[in-house]
Design an enzyme around this catalytic site. Structure first.
Site, PDB file in Angstrom:
ATOM      1  N   LYS A  63      -5.013  -9.843  -5.579  1.00 44.33           N
ATOM      2  CA  LYS A  63      -6.142 -10.094  -4.675  1.00 44.33           C
ATOM      3  C   LYS A  63      -7.300  -9.145  -4.979  1.00 44.33           C
ATOM      4  CE  LYS A  63      -6.336  -8.257  -0.390  1.00 44.33           C
ATOM      5  NZ  LYS A  63      -7.590  -8.015   0.323  1.00 44.33           N
ATOM      6  N   LYS A  68       0.795  -1.231   0.000  1.00 48.66           N
ATOM      7  CA  LYS A  68       0.000   0.000   0.000  1.00 48.66           C
ATOM      8  C   LYS A  68       0.827   1.279   0.000  1.00 48.66           C
ATOM      9  CE  LYS A  68      -4.435  -1.749   1.260  1.00 48.66           C
ATOM     10  NZ  LYS A  68      -5.697  -1.586   1.955  1.00 48.66           N
ATOM     11  N   LYS A  86     -11.343  -4.018  -2.194  1.00 44.33           N
ATOM     12  CA  LYS A  86     -12.345  -2.957  -2.230  1.00 44.33           C
ATOM     13  C   LYS A  86     -11.782  -1.697  -2.848  1.00 44.33           C
ATOM     14  CE  LYS A  86     -13.810  -3.609   2.315  1.00 44.33           C
ATOM     15  NZ  LYS A  86     -12.591  -3.188   2.980  1.00 44.33           N
TER      16      LYS A  86
HETATM   17  P1  ATP Z   1      -8.993  -2.764   1.034  1.00 48.35           P
HETATM   18  O1  ATP Z   1      -8.886  -2.868  -0.449  1.00 48.35           O
HETATM   19  O2  ATP Z   1      -9.612  -1.494   1.512  1.00 48.35           O
HETATM   20  O3  ATP Z   1      -7.723  -3.120   1.748  1.00 48.35           O
HETATM   21  P2  ATP Z   1     -10.101  -5.401   1.223  1.00 48.35           P
HETATM   22  O4  ATP Z   1     -11.023  -5.668   0.107  1.00 48.35           O
HETATM   23  O5  ATP Z   1      -8.744  -6.013   1.169  1.00 48.35           O
HETATM   24  O6  ATP Z   1     -10.045  -3.845   1.454  1.00 48.35           O
HETATM   25  P3  ATP Z   1     -10.483  -5.703   4.077  1.00 48.35           P
HETATM   26  O7  ATP Z   1     -11.406  -4.768   4.772  1.00 48.35           O
HETATM   27  O8  ATP Z   1      -9.030  -5.402   4.167  1.00 48.35           O
HETATM   28  O9  ATP Z   1     -10.860  -5.843   2.531  1.00 48.35           O
HETATM   29  O10 ATP Z   1     -10.736  -7.189   4.559  1.00 48.35           O
HETATM   30  C1  ATP Z   1     -11.907  -7.664   5.191  1.00 48.35           C
HETATM   31  C2  ATP Z   1     -11.873  -9.171   5.285  1.00 48.35           C
HETATM   32  O11 ATP Z   1     -12.012  -9.740   3.975  1.00 48.35           O
HETATM   33  C3  ATP Z   1     -10.557  -9.736   5.820  1.00 48.35           C
HETATM   34  O12 ATP Z   1     -10.821 -10.861   6.625  1.00 48.35           O
HETATM   35  C4  ATP Z   1      -9.806 -10.144   4.592  1.00 48.35           C
HETATM   36  O13 ATP Z   1      -8.877 -11.169   4.827  1.00 48.35           O
HETATM   37  C5  ATP Z   1     -10.944 -10.617   3.701  1.00 48.35           C
HETATM   38  N1  ATP Z   1     -10.590 -10.471   2.289  1.00 48.35           N
HETATM   39  C6  ATP Z   1     -10.266  -9.320   1.660  1.00 48.35           C
HETATM   40  N2  ATP Z   1     -10.036  -9.538   0.367  1.00 48.35           N
HETATM   41  C7  ATP Z   1     -10.205 -10.869   0.160  1.00 48.35           C
HETATM   42  C8  ATP Z   1     -10.108 -11.713  -0.979  1.00 48.35           C
HETATM   43  N3  ATP Z   1      -9.782 -11.214  -2.153  1.00 48.35           N
HETATM   44  N4  ATP Z   1     -10.364 -13.021  -0.835  1.00 48.35           N
HETATM   45  C9  ATP Z   1     -10.713 -13.529   0.373  1.00 48.35           C
HETATM   46  N5  ATP Z   1     -10.814 -12.789   1.495  1.00 48.35           N
HETATM   47  C10 ATP Z   1     -10.581 -11.476   1.404  1.00 48.35           C
END
Ligand code: ATP
Ligand code: LTN
Length: 332
Positions: free
Chosen positions: A196, A115, A199
């Site tokens: 990955k 990040k 969001k």
């Molecule tokens: P950001 O992009 O803002 O970092 P994010 O999509 O990675 O957001 P988080 O809020 O960081 O989401 O994660 C929330 C939960 O979802 C965590 O338990 C994380 O491990 C899970 N998670 C996030 N992305 C994935 C993915 N691509 N596959 C499976 N689990 C996920």
């Protein structure tokens, strides 16, 4: 014997996607009967990328994430659902732990590097992010932390910080373990199966993720446009990353083995696989969407749930915070 404790959280940084659902929320739902569960909307984590924060958007995202927890089937009468910034102990313990966290440990975190950690202008919160996460977990004496695979490193750091503190000041913190699902722990981007699904990426690239509130038409379009290859191979071990990702999602939705699913579609053209995946996604998302709409139709219901959640969370967190301060000699 008292039930084991569970804590987890999602950042209000955008619309949740199926990665969040399959990697986290869906597993939380299954835990509320057997565990004492705390599910948090981690708004103070969301502000570690300050350029992405707009007050009106943040406020809406916090409510939206809380409503999605409930729409995903997490029963608010059984689980404690709350907003992180409603519980001041999180910030207080985070500071205490920050003073104990070696810079080197934090600089090594993958998320920090990905990040933008090499940018000198980046907010310090991005570096100390996992320390705040450790505080989230340790304040509830959590035994288990159900998360996607990307969070494993942060839970290990939480354990290391807890052990370091305990070593100096006595047995204050309980050591948690990560709980990572077999299927769906790492869903990749539809437009880029090497990265990955996230969001924040989805904000700029609409084809990146399937949002939990997407319309059936959007879901269909996104899956149909998902990056694959020009062949017809769906044998899991030999398939391209895009196809493996679709098989993994399919498996997570239906509970089947991805290799078995792959065998059914091999050589037939990807359209068949995609059509059935769309149906599997829709079967899971349609009821979630409907419950979400209903909840957002009367904000007072959500307010009451979050108010009650904050009370319960504060009561628990303050006990552990007092224990930590007492052990290290802080206060009067
Ligand atoms: P950001 O992009 O803002 O970092 P994010 O999509 O990675 O957001 P988080 O809020 O960081 O989401 O994660 C929330 C939960 O979802 C965590 O338990 C994380 O491990 C899970 N998670 C996030 N992305 C994935 C993915 N691509 N596959 C499976 N689990 C996920
Ligand atoms: N860093 C997590 C979100 C998070 C979290 C937590 C997860 C913040 N605090 C405590 C589990 C337990 C992420 O998913 N990016």
């Amino acid at each position: 014997m008292s039930r084991q404790r569970v804590l987890s959280g999602v950042q209000p940084t955008g619309i949740l996607h199926i990665g969040n659902y399959l990697g986290a929320l869906r597993n939380w739902r299954g835990m509320v009967d057997d565990y004492d569960t705390f599910f948090c909307v981690v708004d103070m984590h969301a502000i570690t990328v300050p350029e992405a924060v707009d007050p009106a958007r943040l406020r809406e995202a916090i409510r939206s994430v809380a409503a999605i927890y409930i729409a995903a089937g997490i029963d608010p009468d059984k689980a404690t659902i709350f907003v992180q910034s409603d519980v001041p102990a999180h910030a207080e313990l985070a500071w205490i732990l920050t003073c104990m966290a070696p810079m080197g440990w934090l600089k090594r975190m993958t998320q920090f590097k990905v990040k933008g950690g090499d940018n000198e202008g980046v907010g310090t919160g991005l570096l100390t992010y996992p320390v705040l996460q450790a505080a989230d977990i340790l304040l509830y004496d959590a035994d288990l932390v159900p998360v996607g695979a990307d969070q494993k490193q942060h839970i290990e750091l939480t354990r290391d910080l807890a052990e370091r503190f305990n070593h100096r000041f006595g047995d204050v913190f309980h050591l948690p373990k990560p709980m990572i699902p077999k299927q769906g722990a790492r869903i990749m981007g539809l437009d880029d199966p090497e990265a990955k699904m996230s969001k924040s990426t989805a904000v700029e690239r609409p084809g990146h993720a399937i949002g939990l509130l997407d319309t059936p038409k959007q879901v269909k379009k996104k899956i149909n446009r998902a990056k694959t290859d020009s062949g017809t191979c769906t044998i899991y071990e030999d398939a391209s990353p895009g196809i493996r990702n679709l098989l993994g999602m399919f498996a997570a939705f239906t509970g089947e083995d991805p290799a078995e699913i792959g065998k059914r579609y091999d050589g037939r053209g990807y359209g068949y696989l995609k059509a059935d995946l769309i149906a599997a996604a829709e079967a899971e998302l349609a009821p979630l969407r409907a419950r979400y709409e209903e909840l957002r139709g009367d904000e007072s219901v959500l307010d009451a749930i979050l108010e009650r959640g904050a009370e319960r969370a504060n009561a628990q967190a303050n006990v552990v915070l007092a224990r930590a301060k007492q052990a290290m000699g802080l206060g009067r």
